[in-house]
Motif scaffolding. Structure first.
Motif, short mmCIF file in Angstrom:
data_model
loop_
_atom_site.label_atom_id
_atom_site.label_comp_id
_atom_site.label_asym_id
_atom_site.label_seq_id
_atom_site.Cartn_x
_atom_site.Cartn_y
_atom_site.Cartn_z
N PRO A 17 0.82 -1.23 0.00
CA PRO A 17 0.00 0.00 0.00
C PRO A 17 0.85 1.27 0.00
O PRO A 17 0.52 2.24 -0.69
CB PRO A 17 -0.83 -0.12 1.29
CG PRO A 17 -0.85 -1.57 1.59
CD PRO A 17 0.49 -2.08 1.14
N THR A 144 -5.83 0.04 -0.48
CA THR A 144 -5.13 -1.22 -0.31
C THR A 144 -5.58 -2.27 -1.30
O THR A 144 -4.76 -3.02 -1.85
CB THR A 144 -5.29 -1.73 1.14
OG1 THR A 144 -4.68 -0.79 2.04
CG2 THR A 144 -4.63 -3.09 1.33
N ALA A 147 -4.02 -1.62 -4.52
CA ALA A 147 -2.59 -1.87 -4.42
C ALA A 147 -2.29 -3.36 -4.53
O ALA A 147 -1.34 -3.76 -5.22
CB ALA A 147 -2.05 -1.31 -3.09
#
Length: 196
Positions: A17, A144, A147
């Protein structure tokens, strides 16, 4: 001439992240150097990096280093780390430390909130650049899922997204106190002169 922020970091599952945020949301030009912790330490020590993600226990041995940002690599559930290590050892926090850094192992086993790695900069680093990094790291944590997908972890044999969302990336006062206690106890190692 535009300022280029030189950032040294590690490329592990835990940092996905943060790296995503730096690559997608940093408000300044950045030169991102990805390697392992010994290389990140060396780049900061030799002034090849303005900001670096380094193991928290080496900070006192890094000349002029100060912790910046509200983020760290924090202690997730020890059970979760062990499960991940069984699937992919290279991705686990347990890999971050060498044999001579074994004093950290009881902290992991006990599950206490603890910062294993922190972002450091020198006192002369432009506060605006540090603030831009803070915003980038926040952006990465808020994205996240994206990511994980962008880094190719969505199809792994474990749930990388669940692992990352159970991690503890905030460098809060409790972690700061634990880190100061660790430093006071002398459980720190000097950065290696030759990371190879």
């Amino acid at each position: 001439m535009a300022t280029v922020l030189r950032i040294a970091a590690v490329s592990y599952l835990d940092t996905i992240p943060f790296l995503y945020g730096i690559e997608h949301a940093l408000e300044v030009r950045a030169e991102l150097s990805l390697s392992d912790f010994p290389a990140s330490i060396e780049e900061f020590r030799t002034r090849k990096a303005d900001i670096a993600l380094v193991p928290a226990h080496v900070v006192p041995a890094l000349d002029g280093a100060r912790i910046v940002t509200d983020y760290c690599l924090g202690a997730p559930s020890p059970v979760l780390v062990e499960a991940l290590a069984a699937c992919e050892p290279d991705a686990a926090i347990l890999r971050y430390f060498t044999a001579e850094e074994a004093p950290l192992a009881p902290l992991l086993a006990a599950g206490h909130p603890f910062a294993y790695a922190v972002w450091v900069a020198r006192a002369e680093t432009d506060p605006a650049l540090v603030e831009a990094l803070q915003h980038a790291l926040t952006h990465g944590l808020e994205h996240t899922y994206e990511a994980v997908a962008a880094a190719g972890y969505a199809d792994r044999p474990y749930d990388a997204y669940a692992y990352l969302t159970q991690a503890d990336p905030l460098f809060d006062e409790q972690k700061s106190r634990a880190l100061r206690k660790l430093w006071a106890a002398g459980l720190k190692t000097a950065p290696r002169a030759n990371p190879g």
